[in-house]
Design an enzyme around this catalytic site. Structure first.
Site, short mmCIF file in Angstrom:
data_model
loop_
_atom_site.label_atom_id
_atom_site.label_comp_id
_atom_site.label_asym_id
_atom_site.label_seq_id
_atom_site.Cartn_x
_atom_site.Cartn_y
_atom_site.Cartn_z
CE1 TYR A 19 -4.13 -2.30 5.43
CE2 TYR A 19 -3.46 -0.08 4.75
CZ TYR A 19 -3.51 -1.23 4.13
OH TYR A 19 -4.07 -1.44 2.94
CB SER A 44 -0.93 0.17 1.01
OG SER A 44 -1.56 1.82 1.43
P1 NAP Z 1 -11.55 -5.76 0.55
O1 NAP Z 1 -12.62 -5.58 0.00
O2 NAP Z 1 -11.75 -5.56 2.39
O3 NAP Z 1 -11.06 -7.41 0.81
C1 NAP Z 1 -10.54 -8.16 2.06
C2 NAP Z 1 -10.49 -9.43 0.90
O4 NAP Z 1 -9.63 -10.66 2.16
C3 NAP Z 1 -12.09 -10.34 1.03
O5 NAP Z 1 -11.74 -11.78 0.22
C4 NAP Z 1 -11.35 -10.88 2.08
O6 NAP Z 1 -12.58 -12.26 2.43
C5 NAP Z 1 -10.34 -11.22 2.63
N1 NAP Z 1 -9.83 -11.46 3.55
C6 NAP Z 1 -9.25 -10.86 4.55
N2 NAP Z 1 -9.29 -11.44 6.01
C7 NAP Z 1 -8.45 -13.02 5.32
C8 NAP Z 1 -7.81 -14.24 6.12
N3 NAP Z 1 -7.45 -13.71 7.38
N4 NAP Z 1 -7.81 -14.73 5.24
C9 NAP Z 1 -8.43 -15.20 3.56
N5 NAP Z 1 -8.64 -14.10 3.37
C10 NAP Z 1 -9.22 -12.79 3.99
O7 NAP Z 1 -9.85 -5.34 0.70
P2 NAP Z 1 -9.46 -4.45 -0.49
O8 NAP Z 1 -9.44 -3.11 -0.83
O9 NAP Z 1 -9.52 -5.42 -2.14
O10 NAP Z 1 -7.56 -5.01 -0.19
C11 NAP Z 1 -7.11 -6.35 -0.67
C12 NAP Z 1 -5.80 -5.70 -0.97
O11 NAP Z 1 -5.26 -4.43 -1.14
C13 NAP Z 1 -5.27 -6.31 0.96
O12 NAP Z 1 -3.63 -6.11 1.12
C14 NAP Z 1 -5.33 -4.17 0.85
O13 NAP Z 1 -4.46 -4.27 2.10
C15 NAP Z 1 -4.62 -3.93 -0.15
N6 NAP Z 1 -4.68 -2.39 0.23
C16 NAP Z 1 -6.47 -1.63 -0.64
C17 NAP Z 1 -6.52 -0.34 -0.65
C18 NAP Z 1 -7.61 0.06 -1.04
O14 NAP Z 1 -8.51 1.48 -1.38
N7 NAP Z 1 -9.04 -0.62 -1.19
C19 NAP Z 1 -4.89 0.50 -0.56
C20 NAP Z 1 -3.84 0.25 -0.30
C21 NAP Z 1 -3.25 -1.47 -0.09
P3 NAP Z 1 -13.65 -12.49 3.03
O15 NAP Z 1 -14.92 -11.55 1.53
O16 NAP Z 1 -15.07 -13.31 2.61
O17 NAP Z 1 -14.26 -11.82 3.93
#
Ligand code: NAP
Length: 248
Positions: free
Chosen positions: A157, A143
Site C-alpha cells: 500500500y 498517504s
Molecule cells: P474507506 O473508509 O475504506 O472508504 C473507501 C472508499 O473507497 C469506499 O467508498 C469504497 O466504496 C471505495 N472503493 C474501494 N475500492 C473501490 C473501487 N475499486 N472502485 C470504486 N470505489 C472503491 O477509506 P478511507 O480511509 O476514507 O480512504 C480514502 C482514501 O484515503 C484512500 O485512498 C486511502 O488510501 C487514503 N488514506 C486514508 C487514510 C486513513 O487513515 N483513513 C490515511 C492515508 C490515506 P464502497 O463503500 O462501495 O466499498
C-alpha cells in the site's frame, strides 16, 4: 455557473466527507462507490436535504470499461467535469512483504494506482484546453505511508501511495499549460473504516501516541485540504502536497 466534481470512493470515510463539503461549497457532486449502494445513497440524500445536487454512480475504478461508464454517466447527468478527486483506495490485511500473495499485490496496485491513471485520463480528455475543455483541477489522495513505508503492515500500500506522489508530480507538469492543476493530499491516521479492512478497526487509537499532535485525524480535516487545493485560492499551486497528519 455551478461546478461539477467527481469523487471516487465517496460512499464512506474521506470521500464522503469531501462530497459533503464540496456540496456545501456549491459543487454538484458525483458520488462514486464500489459495492455499498446504501452508504452512497445516504451521502446523496444528505446533500439533497441540504439543497444541493448529487448523484451516486457505481463503478470499479480499476476497470477501464467501468471508468468510461462512470464518466459518461457523470457527463450525462451533471454536465462537464471541473474537478476530480482520485480518492478510492484499499488496504489489505497486515503482513510482512515476504508473505504477500501475488493476487493481493495486483489488487493493491490496480485499485490504488491504475485507478488514478484511468480516471485522470478520462478527466483530462474532458477538462484539457488541448481537447477543447475549460480546464479544471485534480486532487489525488496519497498517504503519509508514501514517506514511512508502512513496515510489517502494508508495504504494498505504501509503495502504491509513493507511486501516486510521483504520478502527481509528473502529471502536473504534463498538463500545466492545459488549464489543469494536479495536487495531492497525504493523510496520516484518519478515523475511517479502512483500518478494519487491514484487520485492525482500532488501529488509529493504538498508534495515535506516535503522532506529534497525539491524536488521529477526522475525515473532515482531510476534506478541507482537498477542497482548498481544488479552489481558486490554490491557483498557482500544482504538483504539490498537503500533509494532513498531525505533524507526522
Ligand atoms: P474507506 O473508509 O475504506 O472508504 C473507501 C472508499 O473507497 C469506499 O467508498 C469504497 O466504496 C471505495 N472503493 C474501494 N475500492 C473501490 C473501487 N475499486 N472502485 C470504486 N470505489 C472503491 O477509506 P478511507 O480511509 O476514507 O480512504 C480514502 C482514501 O484515503 C484512500 O485512498 C486511502 O488510501 C487514503 N488514506 C486514508 C487514510 C486513513 O487513515 N483513513 C490515511 C492515508 C490515506 P464502497 O463503500 O462501495 O466499498
Amino acid at each position: 455557473m455551478k461546478k461539477n466534481i467527481l469523487i471516487t470512493g465517496a460512499s464512506r470515510g474521506i470521500g464522503a466527507a469531501t462530497a459533503l463539503l464540496a456540496a456545501k461549497e456549491g459543487y454538484q457532486v458525483g458520488v462514486n462507490y464500489l459495492n455499498n449502494h446504501e452508504a452512497a445513497q445516504k451521502v446523496v440524500t444528505t446533500i439533497q436535504n441540504l439543497g444541493g445536487t448529487a448523484i451516486a454512480i457505481k463503478a470499479d475504478v480499476s476497470v477501464r470499461e467501468q471508468v468510461a461508464h462512470l464518466f459518461d454517466e457523470f457527463d450525462k447527468r451533471l454536465g462537464p467535469i471541473h474537478a476530480l478527486v482520485n480518492n478510492a483506495g484499499i488496504l489489505e490485511t497486515q503482513k510482512n512483504v515476504v508473505d504477500m500473495e501475488v493476487e493481493r499485490l495486483v489488487r493493491v496496485i490496480n485499485i490504488n494506482i491504475l485507478s488514478c491513471f484511468l480516471c485522470s485520463q478520462e478527466a483530462i480528455r474532458k477538462m484539457s484546453t488541448r481537447y477543447g475543455g475549460e480546464g479544471g483541477a485534480i486532487v489525488n489522495v496519497s498517504s503519509v505511508a508514501a514517506r514511512t513505508g508502512s513496515p510489517n503492515e502494508y508495504v504494498d500500500y505504501a509503495v502504491a501511495k509513493g507511486a501516486i506522489d510521483t504520478f502527481t508530480v509528473g502529471l502536473a507538469k504534463e498538463v500545466a499549460t492545459e488549464g489543469i492543476r494536479v495536487n495531492a493530499v497525504r493523510p496520516g491516521f484518519i478515523y475511517t473504516d479502512i483500518h478494519a479492512s487491514g484487520g485492525e478497526p482500532g488501529r488509529v487509537d493504538r498508534i495515535k501516541g506516535n503522532v506529534p499532535m497525539k491524536r488521529g485525524g477526522q475525515p473532515e480535516e482531510v476534506a478541507k485540504a482537498i477542497l482548498w487545493l481544488l479552489s481558486d485560492a490554490a491557483s498557482y499551486s500544482t504538483g504539490t502536497f498537503i500533509d494532513v497528519a498531525g505533524g507526522r
